[in-house]
Write a protein that holds these residues in place. Structure first.
Motif, PDB file in Angstrom:
ATOM      1  N   THR A 196       0.818  -1.222   0.000  1.00  0.00           N
ATOM      2  CA  THR A 196       0.000   0.000   0.000  1.00  0.00           C
ATOM      3  C   THR A 196       0.847   1.267   0.000  1.00  0.00           C
ATOM      4  N   ASN A 217       4.674  -0.380   7.410  1.00  0.00           N
ATOM      5  CA  ASN A 217       4.503   0.945   8.000  1.00  0.00           C
ATOM      6  C   ASN A 217       5.828   1.461   8.563  1.00  0.00           C
ATOM      7  N   ARG A 248      -4.542  -5.166   3.763  1.00  0.00           N
ATOM      8  CA  ARG A 248      -3.216  -5.397   3.197  1.00  0.00           C
ATOM      9  C   ARG A 248      -2.089  -4.773   4.022  1.00  0.00           C
ATOM     10  N   LEU A 275      13.010  -7.244   7.517  1.00  0.00           N
ATOM     11  CA  LEU A 275      12.377  -7.210   8.838  1.00  0.00           C
ATOM     12  C   LEU A 275      11.460  -8.429   8.942  1.00  0.00           C
ATOM     13  N   CYS A 303       9.006   0.160   7.791  1.00  0.00           N
ATOM     14  CA  CYS A 303      10.084   0.211   6.790  1.00  0.00           C
ATOM     15  C   CYS A 303       9.861   1.287   5.733  1.00  0.00           C
ATOM     16  N   ASN A 304       8.627   1.740   5.588  1.00  0.00           N
ATOM     17  CA  ASN A 304       8.387   2.848   4.663  1.00  0.00           C
ATOM     18  C   ASN A 304       9.110   4.109   5.140  1.00  0.00           C
ATOM     19  N   LEU A 345      18.059  -0.513   8.341  1.00  0.00           N
ATOM     20  CA  LEU A 345      18.277  -1.856   7.811  1.00  0.00           C
ATOM     21  C   LEU A 345      19.449  -1.797   6.832  1.00  0.00           C
ATOM     22  N   LEU A 397       7.037 -14.419   8.531  1.00  0.00           N
ATOM     23  CA  LEU A 397       6.553 -13.037   8.380  1.00  0.00           C
ATOM     24  C   LEU A 397       5.042 -12.914   8.546  1.00  0.00           C
TER      25      LEU A 397
HETATM   26  C1  LIG Z   1      -5.371   4.915   0.735  1.00  0.00           C
HETATM   27  C2  LIG Z   1      -4.225   4.817   1.679  1.00  0.00           C
HETATM   28  C3  LIG Z   1      -4.367   5.310   2.958  1.00  0.00           C
HETATM   29  C4  LIG Z   1      -3.308   5.206   3.862  1.00  0.00           C
HETATM   30  N1  LIG Z   1      -3.511   5.695   5.123  1.00  0.00           N
HETATM   31  C5  LIG Z   1      -2.494   5.600   6.014  1.00  0.00           C
HETATM   32  C6  LIG Z   1      -2.672   6.033   7.351  1.00  0.00           C
HETATM   33  O1  LIG Z   1      -3.750   6.483   7.738  1.00  0.00           O
HETATM   34  N2  LIG Z   1      -1.629   5.927   8.214  1.00  0.00           N
HETATM   35  C7  LIG Z   1      -0.428   5.409   7.824  1.00  0.00           C
HETATM   36  O2  LIG Z   1       0.474   5.316   8.648  1.00  0.00           O
HETATM   37  N3  LIG Z   1      -0.233   4.982   6.560  1.00  0.00           N
HETATM   38  C8  LIG Z   1      -1.228   5.064   5.650  1.00  0.00           C
HETATM   39  N4  LIG Z   1      -1.038   4.604   4.378  1.00  0.00           N
HETATM   40  C9  LIG Z   1       0.286   4.072   4.002  1.00  0.00           C
HETATM   41  C10 LIG Z   1       0.427   2.559   4.118  1.00  0.00           C
HETATM   42  O3  LIG Z   1      -0.814   1.921   3.988  1.00  0.00           O
HETATM   43  C11 LIG Z   1       1.052   2.127   5.422  1.00  0.00           C
HETATM   44  O4  LIG Z   1       2.295   2.727   5.615  1.00  0.00           O
HETATM   45  C12 LIG Z   1       1.168   0.613   5.517  1.00  0.00           C
HETATM   46  O5  LIG Z   1       1.409   0.226   6.837  1.00  0.00           O
HETATM   47  C13 LIG Z   1       2.271   0.038   4.649  1.00  0.00           C
HETATM   48  O6  LIG Z   1       2.266  -1.356   4.802  1.00  0.00           O
HETATM   49  P1  LIG Z   1       2.382  -2.338   3.553  1.00  0.00           P
HETATM   50  O7  LIG Z   1       2.410  -3.693   4.125  1.00  0.00           O
HETATM   51  O8  LIG Z   1       1.350  -2.066   2.558  1.00  0.00           O
HETATM   52  O9  LIG Z   1       3.813  -1.885   3.015  1.00  0.00           O
HETATM   53  P2  LIG Z   1       4.476  -2.016   1.578  1.00  0.00           P
HETATM   54  O10 LIG Z   1       3.924  -0.969   0.669  1.00  0.00           O
HETATM   55  O11 LIG Z   1       4.441  -3.399   1.124  1.00  0.00           O
HETATM   56  O12 LIG Z   1       5.934  -1.618   1.976  1.00  0.00           O
HETATM   57  C14 LIG Z   1       6.302  -0.337   2.411  1.00  0.00           C
HETATM   58  C15 LIG Z   1       7.816  -0.186   2.366  1.00  0.00           C
HETATM   59  O13 LIG Z   1       8.430  -1.006   3.328  1.00  0.00           O
HETATM   60  C16 LIG Z   1       9.277  -1.988   2.725  1.00  0.00           C
HETATM   61  N5  LIG Z   1       9.020  -3.223   3.449  1.00  0.00           N
HETATM   62  C17 LIG Z   1       7.809  -3.795   3.661  1.00  0.00           C
HETATM   63  N6  LIG Z   1       7.946  -4.894   4.420  1.00  0.00           N
HETATM   64  C18 LIG Z   1       9.252  -5.022   4.677  1.00  0.00           C
HETATM   65  C19 LIG Z   1      10.000  -5.983   5.417  1.00  0.00           C
HETATM   66  N7  LIG Z   1       9.398  -6.996   6.021  1.00  0.00           N
HETATM   67  N8  LIG Z   1      11.324  -5.811   5.486  1.00  0.00           N
HETATM   68  C20 LIG Z   1      11.940  -4.774   4.884  1.00  0.00           C
HETATM   69  N9  LIG Z   1      11.273  -3.832   4.177  1.00  0.00           N
HETATM   70  C21 LIG Z   1       9.953  -3.978   4.070  1.00  0.00           C
HETATM   71  C22 LIG Z   1       8.861  -2.012   1.283  1.00  0.00           C
HETATM   72  O14 LIG Z   1       9.911  -2.383   0.440  1.00  0.00           O
HETATM   73  C23 LIG Z   1       8.427  -0.594   1.046  1.00  0.00           C
HETATM   74  O15 LIG Z   1       9.523   0.225   0.809  1.00  0.00           O
HETATM   75  C24 LIG Z   1      -2.088   4.660   3.451  1.00  0.00           C
HETATM   76  C25 LIG Z   1      -1.945   4.169   2.163  1.00  0.00           C
HETATM   77  C26 LIG Z   1      -3.000   4.244   1.277  1.00  0.00           C
HETATM   78  C27 LIG Z   1      -2.834   3.715  -0.095  1.00  0.00           C
END
Ligand SMILES: Cc1cc2nc3c(=O)[nH]c(=O)nc-3n(C[C@H](O)[C@H](O)[C@H](O)COP(=O)(O)OP(=O)(O)OC[C@H]3O[C@@H](n4cnc5c(N)ncnc54)[C@H](O)[C@@H]3O)c2cc1C
Lengths: 753, 289
Positions: free
Chosen positions: B33, B114, B108, B166, B116-117, B160, B58
């Motif tokens: 996301t 959250n 998702r 992670l 690692c972003n 990292l 994981l």
């Molecule tokens: C519509 C929308 C609304 C959102 N609202 C919010 C909100 O209210 N608050 C908020 O905090 N965020 C929000 N987000 C951002 C996002 O959803 C969060 O940051 C979410 O937790 C990311 O998790 P993910 O699993 O989707 O990460 P991914 O997109 O899969 O990964 C994010 C980053 O971390 C890296 N990464 C992921 N997992 C690992 C791992 N295990 N080891 C090393 N690196 C890793 C990836 O390579 C990438 O760079 C929003 C996004 C969208 C699209």
């Protein structure tokens, strides 16, 4: 037509576009595709203001996969000294907005476009176009644009004989304001600012254009007017209108923002050059940087009243941002601001100010919310000063039949006072607020509404059903409403009527969907056409029965013999007459075209309750009711939808929506994360008080409905915040940082905590 | 158009090998996301995407020997919500994770993503910091552990090392009388990004706060552990004076920027306001009467 015996008018019939939309079948512009189609992308200015010294497209043209490149040089030239008006636009400015000519005037201004076999190559080719600039200082805000040493956007623009960014002015005068103010016991004057806000349609601009080798051109696009698309494309490309067929796609929101073109002429030239159909779809970022919004503003309003609340004078000065080219809606601001009131002395003045921003586009009652924000805010303060209920102050001064308005008309029967009375009597207004830091605000608003050109064709199918074709994209329920009216007039079932929106080759000229004109105007031509069809049907029955047509009535969906013949023949249904059509004279159908007049203005009064989180500065709307004179609610659900949609947009404008520019003159929030429109959970159920004072000049009593619901909103919210906090905040938006700063600056409130 | 390779290894070792082999041109995909949004906007152009959702470590939810939790880094908020126990022990962490986006996004979005972003405004991170969660990280050179507050290195950056993934978060066992909470300030009611976020975790014994941790988000380049705020709370009965002191510590810890989302003055003030409100919720959950 306005009696209770109506079977379809006033009924909440099933919307004809509903099933298509919820099942994903509705075809929007971006859904269009054609064999051999290629994609185009636009190169946009990296500078807010610069002279273009040269454009070299040779590297882009050489990139494999590129099929055509276009710059302003490929389009018809409109010299700046020869006005070419088209509706409220001028082709001199449209052409320069579509593709920069002498200068780039805002960050994101289109400079060139490339069509290639896919979007990625088109984008890559855009990056290969070499543009040489002379970068110029820029002005974004009104104060910067009208400052003495402001960078001048257009050398040819003069004000008071000097080069200026003031593109024009507009003045309305009624009576003598100085004499009026001299009579006043109380005079309140305040200055306000509002930020530009975007229409926020979900569907971004999109089109597919195919130009055949003989120049015959077909356009599929999302717009508020296929005839507007045809006319502007013809002007800009030089292809005659008769060679252009503009097909209106289903539209995913417009709110005024799709009353001009950005892409269609560009895609046309690229298609002509490449020999391929060309598709263009804007990204959200492109939409936020380079389309729409409505003006930001600064204004000063002064109102004088007698102790008993009689307003004796009103004066307003309104500066509106036009964006980079002339044409801000000063008419809406200066014209509508005082229009709900019977004031003997009014002076209202508007300035159209250009600066290095994207050119504004219409947005729901363009300009009117800006004027209303200032006037309705001052009225609230006047009510406090006079110790009067703010609605009673408005009612005391309400315009009515015979009132001469500053912007020109003498009103016929209007329903403004009724909206205030309904608000005063409402359960909402009479329910006290109980919580801490809660407040209630009211405001009224006016919109001109519009008539204008419309065409309709009503055809009876061979199996006895009805196809109605009109020429306006349906952005708010016109299809369902037209079906209600047609079914009512013919005395048949709603399900028997299918309403189509014709393309420019299949229906006569119809002005665009805007000005709250569509149901007003198309109902008139559909009524005329249907009445002609009824005459034909009577004639066919008369022929079959061998009696004079004057001896036939059309009633309950059938032809019936009258008088001496009444017992001689069984009545004939639409189905029976349709089946015999060929034997009685051929197909049955009629069309009508007209420049409609008599669209009288619309009025609304809103009541808004808020609660303020004084530690965080967050304003939450607790309850909201919109009282509006809608003339006649042909389809109440759609009327409510219009009212609620307008209110939601007004609340967004008041609370969080704003264009934020960074120091480089670029929009810093070009997406829906940081450009904060309200989400569903931000709003309570928005209540509607529908008032029906039929428009005497319309066969069904219709008044425009769609725009006035936006007008009072920002002031109603601001007045409610004052009631909650005791602080007048004069600058929008009432976003948390701004509200908290106002609270922090007000020590008495902190002491009260 | 360049093609993107998509890999979905089934084991952690395979993932580490494939990640190392891609030599920095790969990105890890959990919920996607953030990643997919950044790819669409042209910010990132990875040549390989490594989906880690098929790796058991994981996506597992485990109890640790001492009664704590070990939570896979790629578990979505919606999946974690279904666990019968986690939300009872760590309601603040769970509410922070499930403030993210909308129902669709919560199906998702993961805590690992959250964190690692690297956004200072990530909602789960202040709650994880307050919880004292420890991140287990594995790379070509083996496993190591990092406190969550030590993972972010700045906007969009983490500590990292190249090739490290992670794997999971370890949460300590909860003594009786413990709970946590998270609040964020957003202008809207949802679908927004935190202007300030505060996580508070605390333990109460006979009305006295015996342990506390405070995480503060969106007011500095990284999410902060505010030790002065915790100190103000520990040993107090969470009386007004202690809370005021903790709030002042949060405001003092702020090192924000003026930007489109809030002014320095606004963020600094709101950090204190949220500390008070979050502490009150955590204390109530911990059983304060
Ligand atoms: C519509 C929308 C609304 C959102 N609202 C919010 C909100 O209210 N608050 C908020 O905090 N965020 C929000 N987000 C951002 C996002 O959803 C969060 O940051 C979410 O937790 C990311 O998790 P993910 O699993 O989707 O990460 P991914 O997109 O899969 O990964 C994010 C980053 O971390 C890296 N990464 C992921 N997992 C690992 C791992 N295990 N080891 C090393 N690196 C890793 C990836 O390579 C990438 O760079 C929003 C996004 C969208 C699209």
């Amino acid at each position: 037509m306005n009696d209770q015996s109506n079977k379809w008018i006033g009924k909440r019939t099933v919307r004809p576009d509903g099933a298509d939309k919820v099942t994903g079948r509705a075809a929007y512009a971006a859904d269009a595709t054609m064999p051999g189609m290629i994609w185009a992308k636009v190169l946009r200015s990296p500078h807010p203001h610069a002279t273009i010294k040269s454009i070299d497209t040779s590297k882009a043209e050489a990139l494999p996969g590129v099929k055509a490149v276009a710059t302003a040089a490929d389009f018809v030239d409109f010299p700046v000294d020869t006005p070419v008006p088209l509706g409220i636009q001028d082709m001199r400015w449209m052409s320069r907005n579509m593709l920069a000519k002498e200068k780039v005037l805002f960050h994101g201004h289109p400079i060139a476009a490339v069509a290639a076999i896919n979007e990625e190559i088109a984008a890559e080719a855009c990056a290969l176009i070499e543009v040489e600039y002379d970068v110029l200082p820029f002005a974004i805000e009104i104060d910067d644009a009208i400052a003495k040493d402001a960078p001048i956007l257009h050398d040819f623009m003069k004000f008071d004989g000097k080069p200026s960014n003031i593109a024009g002015t507009l003045e309305h005068t009624l009576g003598d304001v100085d004499a009026g103010f001299a009579e006043a016991d109380v005079v309140i004057e305040r200055s306000f600012t509002t930020k530009p806000v975007h229409q926020g349609y979900i569907e971004t601009h999109a089109c597919v254009v195919s130009v055949a080798p003989d120049n015959r051109t077909t356009i599929w696009s999302s717009s508020q007017g296929q005839f507007m698309v045809r006319a502007m494309t013809a002007y800009l490309t030089g292809i005659p209108q008769s060679n252009i067929k503009a097909i209106p796609a289903e539209i995913g929101g417009g709110f005024g923002g799709k009353t001009i073109v950005y892409l269609e002429p560009v895609a046309t030239i690229l298609s002509k050059k490449s020999g391929r159909p060309v598709k263009m779809v804007m990204t959200r970022e492109e939409v936020m940087r380079a389309t729409g919004p409505t003006s930001g503003s600064k204004s000063t309003v002064k109102i004088g009243a007698k102790k008993d609340g009689t307003i004796v004078a009103g004066q307003g000065t309104f500066y509106l941002q036009a964006g980079c080219l002339p044409g801000s809606p000063i008419r809406g601001a200066a014209g509508c601001a005082f229009a709900p009131y019977d004031i003997k002395n009014v002076h209202s003045f508007g300035y159209d100010v250009v600066s290095n921003r994207s050119k504004v586009a219409a947005y729901r009652a363009p300009g009117a919310p800006i004027g209303a924000f200032a006037v309705e805010s001052v009225l609230d303060e006047l009510a406090v000063e006079l110790g009067m209920d703010p609605l009673k102050l408005r009612l005391k001064n309400a315009a009515k039949e015979g009132t001469k308005a500053a912007h020109g008309p003498t009103y016929p029967r209007i329903g403004y006072a009724e909206t205030v009375e309904a608000a005063l009597k409402s359960e909402h207004y009479n329910t006290p607020l109980t919580g801490k830091f809660q407040g209630r605000g009211v405001a009224s608003g006016y919109w001109f509404n519009a008539g204008g050109e419309s065409s309709a064709q009503v055809n009876i199918t061979e199996d006895g059903n009805v196809v109605v074709t009109t020429g306006h994209p349906d952005i708010g329920g016109s299809r369902a409403s037209i079906a209600n009216i047609t079914a009512e007039l013919l005395g048949i079932n709603y399900d028997q009527v299918s309403v189509q929106i014709g393309d420019t080759a299949s229906i006569g000229y119809s002005n665009l969907t805007g000005g709250s004109r569509v149901l007003f105007a198309s109902a008139m031509v559909v009524t005329e056409s249907t009445e002609q069809v009824i005459e034909q049907l009577k004639g066919r029955a008369a022929k079959i029965w061998g009696i004079d047509p004057s001896q036939v009535v059309w009633e309950g969906g059938e032809a019936r013999p009258m008088g001496e013949h009444s017992a001689n023949f069984p009545s004939m249904s639409l189905e029976e007459l349709a089946a015999k059509a060929n034997a009685t004279g051929g197909p049955i159908g009629a069309g009508s075209q007209s420049n409609t007049v008599g669209a009288e203005g619309g009025f609304a009064t809103h009541v808004c309750d808020v609660e303020v989180d004084v530690d965080l500065g967050i304003v939450r709307v607790l309850r909201y009711t919109c009282f509006q004179d809608v003339g006649r609610a042909i389809h109440p659900s759609y009327v409510e939808g219009q009212l609620q949609g307008g209110v939601a947009q007004g609340i967004g404008w008041a609370l969080n929506e704003e264009y934020i520019y960074n120091k480089k003159g670029q929009v810093d929030n070009p997406g829906f994360l940081d450009y904060r429109m309200p989400v569903c959970s931000d709003l309570p159920m928005l209540d509607c008080g529908i008032i029906e004072i039929p428009n005497p000049k319309h066969p069904q009593g219709v008044r425009g409905v769609g725009e006035v619901p936006l007008v009072p909103g920002p002031a109603a919210v601001r007045n409610a915040v004052h009631d909650a906090l005791g602080i007048w905040i004069d600058d929008l938006p009432l976003s948390p940082p701004n509200v908290l700063a106002a609270i922090d600056a007000n020590s008495s409130l902190q002491a009260a905590e | 158009m360049s093609d993107i390779r998509y890999l979905a290894p089934q084991t952690l070792d395979d993932a580490i090998a494939q990640y190392a082999a891609a030599e920095g041109a790969a990105r890890i995909l959990a919920g996607g996301t953030d990643l997919l949004v950044q790819m669409r906007s042209g910010l990132l152009k990875p040549s390989t995407i490594l989906d880690v959702k098929k790796i058991p470590e994981l996506t597992a939810i485990e109890r640790t020997a001492d009664g704590g939790f070990k939570i896979g880094a790629a578990i979505s908020g919606a999946a974690l919500e279904e666990d019968p126990d986690f939300g009872k022990a760590w309601p603040g962490v769970l509410e922070a994770l499930n403030l993210i986006g909308s129902t669709q996004v919560q199906g998702r979005a993961s805590m690992g993503g959250n964190l690692c972003n690297g956004s200072p405004a990530g909602d789960a991170v202040p709650a994880l910091v307050a919880a004292g969660a420890v991140a287990t990280i594995k790379g070509p050179n083996g496993s190591r552990e990092l406190k969550v507050e030590d993972v972010p290195a700045g906007p969009g950056k983490t500590n990292l090392k190249p090739g490290e993934i992670l794997v999971s978060f370890t949460f300590p066992a909860r003594p009786k009388g413990s709970s946590d909470a998270y609040l964020r300030m957003i202008p809207r009611t949802e679908m927004d990004i935190a202007v300030v976020g505060v996580g508070v975790s605390l333990t109460l014994e006979g009305g006295t706060c015996t342990a506390a941790r405070v995480g503060l988000g969106a007011v500095a380049p990284t999410v902060l552990l505010v030790e002065d705020a915790a100190k103000a709370l520990i040993g107090s009965t969470l009386d007004d004076a202690a809370i005021e002191k903790a709030a002042a510590a949060c405001s003092a810890a702020c090192n924000p920027i003026d930007d489109k989302r809030g002014t320095i003055a606004y963020r600094t003030k709101v950090a204190g306001v949220l500390l008070k409100r979050t502490t009150a919720i955590a204390a109530e959950r911990a059983g304060r009467t």
